[in-house]
Design a protein around this motif. Structure first.
Motif, PDB file in Angstrom:
ATOM      1  N   UNK A 106       0.840  -1.208   0.000  1.00 43.15           N
ATOM      2  CA  UNK A 106       0.000   0.000   0.000  1.00 43.15           C
ATOM      3  C   UNK A 106       0.872   1.254   0.000  1.00 43.15           C
ATOM      4  N   UNK A 107       1.937   1.232   0.781  1.00 40.88           N
ATOM      5  CA  UNK A 107       2.830   2.391   0.862  1.00 40.88           C
ATOM      6  C   UNK A 107       3.473   2.704  -0.481  1.00 40.88           C
TER       7      UNK A 107
ATOM      8  N   UNK B 236      -1.339  -3.833  -4.163  1.00 43.68           N
ATOM      9  CA  UNK B 236      -1.725  -3.938  -5.568  1.00 43.68           C
ATOM     10  C   UNK B 236      -0.959  -5.094  -6.203  1.00 43.68           C
ATOM     11  N   UNK B 237      -1.682  -6.038  -6.776  1.00 37.97           N
ATOM     12  CA  UNK B 237      -1.068  -7.223  -7.372  1.00 37.97           C
ATOM     13  C   UNK B 237      -1.243  -7.125  -8.887  1.00 37.97           C
TER      14      UNK B 237
ATOM     15  N   UNK C  22     -15.122  10.359   1.998  1.00 38.33           N
ATOM     16  CA  UNK C  22     -13.789   9.806   2.229  1.00 38.33           C
ATOM     17  C   UNK C  22     -12.899  10.357   1.127  1.00 38.33           C
ATOM     18  N   UNK C  23     -11.857  11.096   1.506  1.00 35.32           N
ATOM     19  CA  UNK C  23     -10.967  11.742   0.542  1.00 35.32           C
ATOM     20  C   UNK C  23      -9.756  10.881   0.184  1.00 35.32           C
ATOM     21  N   UNK C  24      -9.646   9.707   0.789  1.00 41.21           N
ATOM     22  CA  UNK C  24      -8.561   8.788   0.441  1.00 41.21           C
ATOM     23  C   UNK C  24      -8.753   8.300  -0.990  1.00 41.21           C
ATOM     24  N   UNK C  25      -7.652   7.990  -1.668  1.00 37.21           N
ATOM     25  CA  UNK C  25      -7.730   7.351  -2.979  1.00 37.21           C
ATOM     26  C   UNK C  25      -8.437   6.017  -2.795  1.00 37.21           C
ATOM     27  N   UNK C  26      -9.271   5.590  -3.750  1.00 40.64           N
ATOM     28  CA  UNK C  26      -9.986   4.313  -3.601  1.00 40.64           C
ATOM     29  C   UNK C  26      -9.071   3.104  -3.380  1.00 40.64           C
ATOM     30  N   UNK C  27      -7.824   3.187  -3.816  1.00 34.95           N
ATOM     31  CA  UNK C  27      -6.893   2.072  -3.638  1.00 34.95           C
ATOM     32  C   UNK C  27      -5.954   2.277  -2.443  1.00 34.95           C
TER      33      UNK C  27
END
Length: 166
Positions: free
Chosen positions: A68-69, A135-136, A125-130
């Motif tokens: 995620x990072x 991420x694979x 929610x202002x976070x990116x959806x991912x």
């Protein structure tokens, strides 16, 4: 030609994440009919995504996972906002689960996910959806070529063959 800075790259890919049970969940794909085409090394793609493709060439396949990072970041618990319903008086009031376009005070446009709606407030929610998701990726390198001078000047690819207009 190997993938290197200022190369135009055309790829197929499948993107998966994992759910709470650890099972892979399909997100999206690009196939050979509509590949993802980008100018490598100019910041169009996630840096770690490009890093995994470096040195590959046409016909090579790939499979890797980004944390995620290294993807869209961890979930930011402070990236939530309550917007007054009055903001939506000229458009239909959104529903929970909708993704709505917003604009900040500097004119930057972004999207937010609606998490709640009351008579007075629309919570988003202002976070990116991912954000918060690994991420694979898996796919194949379809095309690698030198970028044209126009593509370099414009900072983006003009299609797999370099002749797509804009």
């Amino acid at each position: 030609m190997k993938i290197q800075p200022n190369a135009v790259v055309g790829i197929t890919y499948e993107l998966h994440t994992t759910n709470e049970e650890g099972q892979q969940v399909f997100v999206e794909k690009a196939d050979s009919e509509q590949p993802l085409v980008f100018l490598y090394g100019v910041g169009m793609m996630l840096p770690k995504f490009e890093e995994h493709l470096a040195g590959l060439q046409e016909g090579d396949t790939y499979s890797f996972e980004l944390s995620a990072a290294d993807g869209y970041g961890e979930l930011d618990p402070g990236a939530y906002a309550d917007l007054p319903v009055d903001m939506f008086k000229e458009v239909e009031l959104p529903n929970v689960g909708d993704v709505i376009p917003l604009q900040d005070n500097n004119g930057n446009q972004f999207r937010a996910g609606v998490t709640g709606v009351t008579e007075e407030i629309v919570s988003v929610d202002l976070n990116h959806p991912m954000a918060g998701k690994n991420l694979i990726f898996s796919g194949e390198i379809l095309k690698v070529r030198e970028a044209t001078q126009d593509e370099l000047n414009h900072g983006h690819a003009h299609g797999v063959d370099g002749h797509s207009g804009h």
